[in-house]
Every structure is written in structure tokens, then in C-alpha cells.
Design a protein around this motif. Structure first.
Motif, PDB file in Angstrom:
ATOM      1  N   ALA A  56       0.828  -0.630  -4.596  1.00 21.46           N
ATOM      2  CA  ALA A  56       2.151  -0.944  -5.387  1.00 21.46           C
ATOM      3  C   ALA A  56       2.224  -2.644  -5.561  1.00 21.46           C
ATOM      4  O   ALA A  56       2.849  -2.900  -6.741  1.00 21.46           O
ATOM      5  CB  ALA A  56       3.285  -0.511  -4.469  1.00 21.46           C
ATOM      6  N   LYS A  57       1.973  -3.280  -4.543  1.00 22.92           N
ATOM      7  CA  LYS A  57       1.665  -4.820  -4.696  1.00 22.92           C
ATOM      8  C   LYS A  57       0.824  -5.332  -5.842  1.00 22.92           C
ATOM      9  O   LYS A  57       1.201  -6.256  -6.637  1.00 22.92           O
ATOM     10  CB  LYS A  57       1.424  -5.221  -3.192  1.00 22.92           C
ATOM     11  N   MET A  58      -0.161  -4.705  -5.861  1.00 32.20           N
ATOM     12  CA  MET A  58      -1.196  -4.885  -6.922  1.00 32.20           C
ATOM     13  C   MET A  58      -0.597  -4.599  -8.220  1.00 32.20           C
ATOM     14  O   MET A  58      -0.842  -5.446  -9.199  1.00 32.20           O
ATOM     15  CB  MET A  58      -2.653  -4.314  -6.534  1.00 32.20           C
ATOM     16  N   VAL A  59       0.074  -3.470  -8.514  1.00 31.15           N
ATOM     17  CA  VAL A  59       0.321  -3.016  -9.715  1.00 31.15           C
ATOM     18  C   VAL A  59       1.825  -4.149 -10.092  1.00 31.15           C
ATOM     19  O   VAL A  59       1.599  -4.492 -11.136  1.00 31.15           O
ATOM     20  CB  VAL A  59       1.306  -2.046  -9.620  1.00 31.15           C
ATOM     21  N   THR A  60       2.611  -4.608  -9.102  1.00 32.97           N
ATOM     22  CA  THR A  60       3.469  -5.377  -9.536  1.00 32.97           C
ATOM     23  C   THR A  60       3.102  -6.684  -9.671  1.00 32.97           C
ATOM     24  O   THR A  60       3.642  -7.478 -10.708  1.00 32.97           O
ATOM     25  CB  THR A  60       4.634  -5.643  -8.287  1.00 32.97           C
ATOM     26  N   ASN A  61       2.118  -7.249  -9.167  1.00 26.20           N
ATOM     27  CA  ASN A  61       1.454  -8.398  -9.440  1.00 26.20           C
ATOM     28  C   ASN A  61       0.305  -8.415 -10.525  1.00 26.20           C
ATOM     29  O   ASN A  61      -0.577  -9.316 -10.502  1.00 26.20           O
ATOM     30  CB  ASN A  61       0.749  -8.898  -8.185  1.00 26.20           C
ATOM     31  N   ALA A  62       0.190  -7.390 -11.250  1.00 30.17           N
ATOM     32  CA  ALA A  62      -1.122  -7.305 -12.211  1.00 30.17           C
ATOM     33  C   ALA A  62      -0.892  -8.347 -13.110  1.00 30.17           C
ATOM     34  O   ALA A  62       0.131  -8.649 -14.003  1.00 30.17           O
ATOM     35  CB  ALA A  62      -1.015  -5.704 -12.972  1.00 30.17           C
ATOM     36  N   GLN A  64      -1.238 -11.370 -12.794  1.00 19.75           N
ATOM     37  CA  GLN A  64      -0.894 -12.619 -11.962  1.00 19.75           C
ATOM     38  C   GLN A  64      -1.951 -12.856 -10.957  1.00 19.75           C
ATOM     39  O   GLN A  64      -2.528 -11.840 -10.450  1.00 19.75           O
ATOM     40  CB  GLN A  64       0.554 -12.495 -11.393  1.00 19.75           C
ATOM     41  N   PRO A  65      -2.191 -14.285 -10.688  1.00 17.69           N
ATOM     42  CA  PRO A  65      -2.926 -14.562  -9.415  1.00 17.69           C
ATOM     43  C   PRO A  65      -2.791 -13.658  -8.183  1.00 17.69           C
ATOM     44  O   PRO A  65      -4.141 -13.342  -7.811  1.00 17.69           O
ATOM     45  CB  PRO A  65      -2.643 -16.129  -9.382  1.00 17.69           C
ATOM     46  N   ALA A  66      -1.617 -13.439  -7.820  1.00 19.32           N
ATOM     47  CA  ALA A  66      -1.589 -12.632  -6.738  1.00 19.32           C
ATOM     48  C   ALA A  66      -2.114 -11.325  -6.723  1.00 19.32           C
ATOM     49  O   ALA A  66      -2.408 -10.856  -5.847  1.00 19.32           O
ATOM     50  CB  ALA A  66      -0.013 -12.398  -6.120  1.00 19.32           C
ATOM     51  N   GLY A  67      -2.491 -10.742  -8.088  1.00 15.68           N
ATOM     52  CA  GLY A  67      -2.924  -9.212  -8.246  1.00 15.68           C
ATOM     53  C   GLY A  67      -4.527  -9.435  -8.305  1.00 15.68           C
ATOM     54  O   GLY A  67      -4.899  -8.162  -8.613  1.00 15.68           O
ATOM     55  N   ALA A  68      -4.968 -10.550  -8.714  1.00 23.25           N
ATOM     56  CA  ALA A  68      -6.340 -10.574  -8.906  1.00 23.25           C
ATOM     57  C   ALA A  68      -7.108 -10.127  -7.806  1.00 23.25           C
ATOM     58  O   ALA A  68      -6.818 -10.217  -6.492  1.00 23.25           O
ATOM     59  CB  ALA A  68      -6.666 -11.927  -9.309  1.00 23.25           C
ATOM     60  N   TYR A  69      -8.592  -9.671  -8.026  1.00 27.50           N
ATOM     61  CA  TYR A  69      -9.234  -9.210  -6.977  1.00 27.50           C
ATOM     62  C   TYR A  69      -9.584 -10.125  -5.968  1.00 27.50           C
ATOM     63  O   TYR A  69      -9.470 -10.128  -4.901  1.00 27.50           O
ATOM     64  CB  TYR A  69     -10.353  -8.340  -7.535  1.00 27.50           C
ATOM     65  N   ALA A  70      -9.827 -11.428  -6.424  1.00 32.32           N
ATOM     66  CA  ALA A  70     -10.325 -12.424  -5.652  1.00 32.32           C
ATOM     67  C   ALA A  70      -9.369 -12.691  -4.589  1.00 32.32           C
ATOM     68  O   ALA A  70      -9.828 -13.359  -3.543  1.00 32.32           O
ATOM     69  CB  ALA A  70     -10.542 -13.680  -6.495  1.00 32.32           C
ATOM     70  N   PHE A 148     -13.497  -0.835  -8.698  1.00 34.95           N
ATOM     71  CA  PHE A 148     -12.386  -0.830  -9.744  1.00 34.95           C
ATOM     72  C   PHE A 148     -11.726  -2.146  -9.814  1.00 34.95           C
ATOM     73  O   PHE A 148     -11.467  -2.754 -11.031  1.00 34.95           O
ATOM     74  CB  PHE A 148     -11.602   0.296  -9.643  1.00 34.95           C
ATOM     75  N   HIS A 149     -11.182  -2.346  -8.700  1.00 35.86           N
ATOM     76  CA  HIS A 149     -10.148  -3.864  -8.707  1.00 35.86           C
ATOM     77  C   HIS A 149     -10.935  -5.077  -9.146  1.00 35.86           C
ATOM     78  O   HIS A 149     -10.565  -5.999  -9.846  1.00 35.86           O
ATOM     79  CB  HIS A 149      -9.751  -3.992  -7.404  1.00 35.86           C
ATOM     80  N   GLN A 150     -12.273  -5.086  -8.434  1.00 36.78           N
ATOM     81  CA  GLN A 150     -13.183  -6.070  -8.844  1.00 36.78           C
ATOM     82  C   GLN A 150     -13.546  -6.220 -10.218  1.00 36.78           C
ATOM     83  O   GLN A 150     -13.645  -7.280 -10.887  1.00 36.78           O
ATOM     84  CB  GLN A 150     -14.684  -6.121  -7.985  1.00 36.78           C
ATOM     85  N   ALA A 151     -13.717  -5.075 -11.078  1.00 41.21           N
ATOM     86  CA  ALA A 151     -13.928  -5.099 -12.284  1.00 41.21           C
ATOM     87  C   ALA A 151     -12.746  -5.299 -13.135  1.00 41.21           C
ATOM     88  O   ALA A 151     -13.049  -5.973 -14.227  1.00 41.21           O
ATOM     89  CB  ALA A 151     -14.551  -3.403 -12.657  1.00 41.21           C
ATOM     90  N   GLY A 156      -5.965  -7.291 -12.249  1.00 40.35           N
ATOM     91  CA  GLY A 156      -5.546  -6.516 -11.081  1.00 40.35           C
ATOM     92  C   GLY A 156      -5.481  -5.146 -11.404  1.00 40.35           C
ATOM     93  O   GLY A 156      -6.447  -4.458 -12.185  1.00 40.35           O
ATOM     94  N   ILE A 157      -4.703  -4.416 -10.748  1.00 32.33           N
ATOM     95  CA  ILE A 157      -4.792  -2.966 -10.828  1.00 32.33           C
ATOM     96  C   ILE A 157      -3.295  -2.600 -11.848  1.00 32.33           C
ATOM     97  O   ILE A 157      -2.351  -2.697 -11.368  1.00 32.33           O
ATOM     98  CB  ILE A 157      -4.532  -2.152  -9.499  1.00 32.33           C
ATOM     99  N   PRO A 158      -3.752  -1.803 -12.889  1.00 33.54           N
ATOM    100  CA  PRO A 158      -2.898  -1.367 -14.122  1.00 33.54           C
ATOM    101  C   PRO A 158      -2.107  -0.196 -13.057  1.00 33.54           C
ATOM    102  O   PRO A 158      -2.437   0.417 -12.673  1.00 33.54           O
ATOM    103  CB  PRO A 158      -3.652  -1.064 -15.043  1.00 33.54           C
ATOM    104  N   ALA A 159      -0.733  -0.474 -13.789  1.00 29.88           N
ATOM    105  CA  ALA A 159       0.116   0.854 -13.382  1.00 29.88           C
ATOM    106  C   ALA A 159      -0.455   2.424 -13.548  1.00 29.88           C
ATOM    107  O   ALA A 159      -0.088   3.208 -13.066  1.00 29.88           O
ATOM    108  CB  ALA A 159       1.531   0.445 -14.249  1.00 29.88           C
ATOM    109  N   ALA A 160      -1.105   2.351 -14.814  1.00 27.21           N
ATOM    110  CA  ALA A 160      -1.777   3.546 -15.044  1.00 27.21           C
ATOM    111  C   ALA A 160      -2.644   4.204 -14.154  1.00 27.21           C
ATOM    112  O   ALA A 160      -2.888   5.477 -14.302  1.00 27.21           O
ATOM    113  CB  ALA A 160      -2.317   3.518 -16.528  1.00 27.21           C
ATOM    114  N   ALA A 161      -3.020   3.271 -13.173  1.00 32.38           N
ATOM    115  CA  ALA A 161      -3.973   3.869 -12.198  1.00 32.38           C
ATOM    116  C   ALA A 161      -3.272   4.374 -11.004  1.00 32.38           C
ATOM    117  O   ALA A 161      -4.253   4.947 -10.080  1.00 32.38           O
ATOM    118  CB  ALA A 161      -5.067   2.577 -11.791  1.00 32.38           C
ATOM    119  N   VAL A 162      -2.010   4.026 -10.709  1.00 35.58           N
ATOM    120  CA  VAL A 162      -1.468   4.797  -9.523  1.00 35.58           C
ATOM    121  C   VAL A 162      -1.636   6.276  -9.453  1.00 35.58           C
ATOM    122  O   VAL A 162      -1.926   6.510  -8.251  1.00 35.58           O
ATOM    123  CB  VAL A 162      -0.071   4.159  -9.753  1.00 35.58           C
TER     124      VAL A 162
END
Length: 188
Positions: A56-62, A64-70, A148-151, A156-162
Motif C-alpha cells: 500500500a505504501k509503495m502504491v501511494t508513493n509510486a 516518487q523517490p519513496a516508492g522506488a526500489y532503491a 518485480f519492484h527492482q524491474a 515503484g509498484i503500480p496500483a494495477a499490481a495490488v
């Protein structure tokens, strides 16, 4: 999205294994799994909660830097350790050297005499104790989520992946593992 397709395939394989294990359990007095383990049950619930919150956090921050894999490798590193512990607990609690449900599935696939192209799409049933197989599947699905997140990188992680991640795939496997623990607890 290739990883999401793999989640669906793993989910179908897991569902077939669980249905067969339940069917076999009704016909025999052989113990198909290790006894209930409260620590495993608690940890599975915690892993599900942490994973759901993380996605949920990753989708919210998709995007943005906070949602990036790194920026989120600590989550994956932590999960690797937690899942390694679950696998080790399952191995330590091992009752059988093999899982009757996977053996039955392998026999059924062999008896079906499928063309190689079709058989290759189904895959090979996993080998090992049922609980170990389930925990190793969880471990593999977390590796797939990480890949997947790294790719996706900075996206980040898109909402469609939830849905594929939490309703099916990884989330479904976590809920199935929790259901197995609850069933063991009730049948003690």
C-alpha cells in the motif's frame, strides 16, 4: 508483469496441492503435515500485515523517490531473513520427507501422458515436506516481488499490481499458509 503471471501460476499450483492434501487427509490417518506451530502462525500473520502495508505504501508513493526500489531494499532484506526462518522452522518440524499431495499430483500428471509442450507449461510439482514446500513457495514469491519492484525501479509498484500481488499470488499463499496453521491448531 511476467512476475505477476508467475504468481497466478504458483497460486493455481498451490490450490491444487492444498485441495489434494485435504482430500487425502479425509481418507487416511497418516499425518500429512507437522503439528501446529504457534510461532509460525504468529509470524505468518505478521508477514501478511507487513507485506500488505508495504505494498500500500509503495502504491501511494509510486513514481516518487519513496516508492522506488532503491529506497526500499531494507524491507526485502528483512523479509528474506524472516522467510528463511519460516523455512527453517518448517524443516525443523518436518514429519515427512515427502509431501503426499505433491506425490499424488506427480503421479496424476505422469498418468495423463501430456504432450511435452503442455507438460512444460504445468511445471514440475515441488518436492519435500508439505509445510516446507509451502514456506519455500512464499520465499520464492517474495523473491519475485523483489524482482518485480527492482524491474520497475524508480516507478515503484503500480496500483494495477495490488490485486495480483495481494488478492492472488503472494497474498493468497500467505493466507493459505495461515489457514493450514489454523486447521492444525483446531485438529490438535
Amino acid at each position: 508483469m511476467r512476475a505477476l503471471t508467475r504468481f497466478g501460476r504458483d497460486l493455481r499450483r498451490l490450490a491444487a496441492m492444498l485441495m489434494l492434501a485435504v482430500a487425502l487427509a479425509g481418507c487416511t490417518h497418516v499425518q500429512l503435515a507437522a503439528p501446529y506451530d504457534a510461532a509460525t502462525d504468529t509470524e505468518l500473520g505478521s508477514v501478511l500485515q507487513d507485506t500488505t502495508s508495504f505494498v500500500a505504501k509503495m502504491v501511494t508513493n509510486a513514481g516518487q523517490p519513496a516508492g522506488a526500489y532503491a529506497q526500499n531494499t531494507d524491507f526485502y532484506d528483512n523479509m528474506e531473513g524472516r522467510l528463511a526462518l519460516l523455512v527453517a522452522r518448517a524443516q525443523a518440524n518436518r514429519v515427512l520427507d515427502t509431501c503426499p499431495s505433491t506425490q499424488a499430483m506427480a503421479r496424476a500428471l505422469a498418468a495423463a501422458d501430456l504432450p511435452p509442450a503442455v507438460g512444460g507449461k504445468i511445471g514440475t510439482p515441488p518436492q519435500g515436506d508439505c509445510d516446507v514446500v509451502l514456506m519455500q513457495l512464499l520465499q520464492q514469491q517474495f523473491h519475485d516481488l523483489r524482482a518485480f519492484h527492482q524491474a520497475e525501479g524508480a516507478l515503484g509498484i503500480p496500483a494495477a499490481a495490488v490485486g495480483p500481488l495481494l488478492d492472488g499470488g503472494l497474498g493468497a499463499t500467505l493466507r493459505a499458509a495461515m489457514a493450514v496453521q489454523r486447521a492444525k491448531q483446531v485438529n490438535r
